[in-house]
Design an enzyme around this catalytic site. Structure first.
Site, PDB file in Angstrom:
ATOM      1  CG  HIS A  20      -6.869  -2.865   3.116  1.00 38.78           C
ATOM      2  ND1 HIS A  20      -6.096  -1.741   2.915  1.00 38.78           N
ATOM      3  CD2 HIS A  20      -8.082  -2.574   2.598  1.00 38.78           C
ATOM      4  CE1 HIS A  20      -6.814  -0.809   2.303  1.00 38.78           C
ATOM      5  NE2 HIS A  20      -8.024  -1.285   2.105  1.00 38.78           N
ATOM      6  CG  HIS A  67      -8.485  -2.869  -2.465  1.00 46.97           C
ATOM      7  ND1 HIS A  67      -9.369  -2.055  -3.136  1.00 46.97           N
ATOM      8  CD2 HIS A  67      -8.252  -2.265  -1.273  1.00 46.97           C
ATOM      9  CE1 HIS A  67      -9.648  -1.001  -2.406  1.00 46.97           C
ATOM     10  NE2 HIS A  67      -8.998  -1.101  -1.250  1.00 46.97           N
ATOM     11  CG  ASP A  82      -2.033   0.986   1.150  1.00 50.27           C
ATOM     12  OD1 ASP A  82      -3.199   0.550   1.033  1.00 50.27           O
ATOM     13  OD2 ASP A  82      -1.755   2.204   1.213  1.00 50.27           O
ATOM     14  CB  ILE A  83       0.750   4.311  -2.113  1.00 54.67           C
ATOM     15  CG1 ILE A  83       1.819   5.256  -2.632  1.00 54.67           C
ATOM     16  CG2 ILE A  83      -0.527   5.055  -1.776  1.00 54.67           C
ATOM     17  CD1 ILE A  83       1.450   5.914  -3.960  1.00 54.67           C
ATOM     18  N   GLY A 105     -15.533   3.529   3.867  1.00 47.54           N
ATOM     19  CA  GLY A 105     -14.140   3.956   3.730  1.00 47.54           C
ATOM     20  C   GLY A 105     -13.457   3.506   2.454  1.00 47.54           C
TER      21      GLY A 105
HETATM   22  P1  DGP Z   1      -9.614   1.542   0.419  1.00 49.27           P
HETATM   23  O1  DGP Z   1      -9.854   2.700   1.351  1.00 49.27           O
HETATM   24  O2  DGP Z   1     -10.048   0.229   1.029  1.00 49.27           O
HETATM   25  O3  DGP Z   1     -10.218   1.789  -0.955  1.00 49.27           O
HETATM   26  O4  DGP Z   1      -8.038   1.449   0.259  1.00 49.27           O
HETATM   27  C1  DGP Z   1      -7.344   1.947  -0.826  1.00 49.27           C
HETATM   28  C2  DGP Z   1      -5.884   1.838  -0.501  1.00 49.27           C
HETATM   29  O5  DGP Z   1      -5.159   1.935  -1.702  1.00 49.27           O
HETATM   30  C3  DGP Z   1      -5.360   2.954   0.429  1.00 49.27           C
HETATM   31  O6  DGP Z   1      -4.879   2.353   1.628  1.00 49.27           O
HETATM   32  C4  DGP Z   1      -4.227   3.593  -0.352  1.00 49.27           C
HETATM   33  C5  DGP Z   1      -3.949   2.617  -1.465  1.00 49.27           C
HETATM   34  N1  DGP Z   1      -3.559   3.218  -2.725  1.00 49.27           N
HETATM   35  C6  DGP Z   1      -4.243   4.188  -3.398  1.00 49.27           C
HETATM   36  N2  DGP Z   1      -3.604   4.495  -4.540  1.00 49.27           N
HETATM   37  C7  DGP Z   1      -2.513   3.697  -4.597  1.00 49.27           C
HETATM   38  C8  DGP Z   1      -1.447   3.550  -5.548  1.00 49.27           C
HETATM   39  O7  DGP Z   1      -1.373   4.210  -6.587  1.00 49.27           O
HETATM   40  N3  DGP Z   1      -0.492   2.612  -5.260  1.00 49.27           N
HETATM   41  C9  DGP Z   1      -0.526   1.850  -4.128  1.00 49.27           C
HETATM   42  N4  DGP Z   1       0.467   0.982  -3.941  1.00 49.27           N
HETATM   43  N5  DGP Z   1      -1.505   1.971  -3.214  1.00 49.27           N
HETATM   44  C10 DGP Z   1      -2.485   2.881  -3.448  1.00 49.27           C
END
Ligand code: DGP
Length: 107
Positions: free
Chosen positions: A98, A96, A30-31, A89
Site C-alpha cells: 500500500h 501488495h 485502491d478500490i 488485516g
Molecule cells: P489488504 O487488506 O492489505 O489485503 O488490502 C487489500 C486492498 O485491496 C484493500 O484496500 C482493497 C483493495 N482491493 C480489493 N479488491 C480490489 C479490486 O478489485 N480493485 C482494486 N483496485 N482494489 C481492490
C-alpha cells in the site's frame, strides 16, 4: 492463479489504469481508498503474501515501484504498508504494498 483478483488486474483483464507498469509489477489505485491517494504496488507473479516471497530481487523492485508511484503522483510524504496474514488485516492474498498519502485513515 486463475481465481486471484490481483492476478487478473495485473494481467490486464479489467483494463485497470496503471500508474506504473513494468515487466515485474503494476501499480493501480485502491478500490476502497483510505487516504487522499491510495495506490497498490502489485507483482505480476503471484505470491500469497510476503511469507511466500522467495525472491529478494523482486522485493527491491517493488520498493522501487513505490518510489516511482511517488514520483509519478508528486507525493512528497507517504506511508507504505504490507499486511501479512489475516490477523494483520490482509484481505487479498496476493502480495501488495500500500502507498498512502494525505489524510491517512489506516489500513
Ligand atoms: P489488504 O487488506 O492489505 O489485503 O488490502 C487489500 C486492498 O485491496 C484493500 O484496500 C482493497 C483493495 N482491493 C480489493 N479488491 C480490489 C479490486 O478489485 N480493485 C482494486 N483496485 N482494489 C481492490
Amino acid at each position: 492463479m486463475t481465481d486471484c483478483i490481483f492476478c487478473k488486474i495485473a494481467g490486464g483483464e479489467f483494463n485497470t489504469p496503471f500508474i506504473v507498469e513494468t515487466e515485474d509489477y503494476v501499480a493501480f489505485r485502491d478500490i476502497n481508498p483510505k487516504a487522499d491517494t491510495h495506490v497498490l504496488v502489485v507483482p505480476k507473479k503471484h505470491y500469497d503474501s510476503l511469507n511466500e516471497l522467495d525472491d529478494e530481487i523482486i522485493l527491491g523492485k517493488l520498493l522501487g515501484g513505490v518510489k516511482r508511484v511517488a514520483a509519478e503522483l508528486g507525493l512528497k510524504s507517504y506511508k507504505t504498508v504490507i499486511n501479512t496474514g489475516k490477523d494483520a488485516g490482509q484481505e487479498v492474498f496476493h502480495l501488495h504494498i500500500h502507498v498512502l498519502s494525505g489524510n491517512i485513515k489506516g489500513v
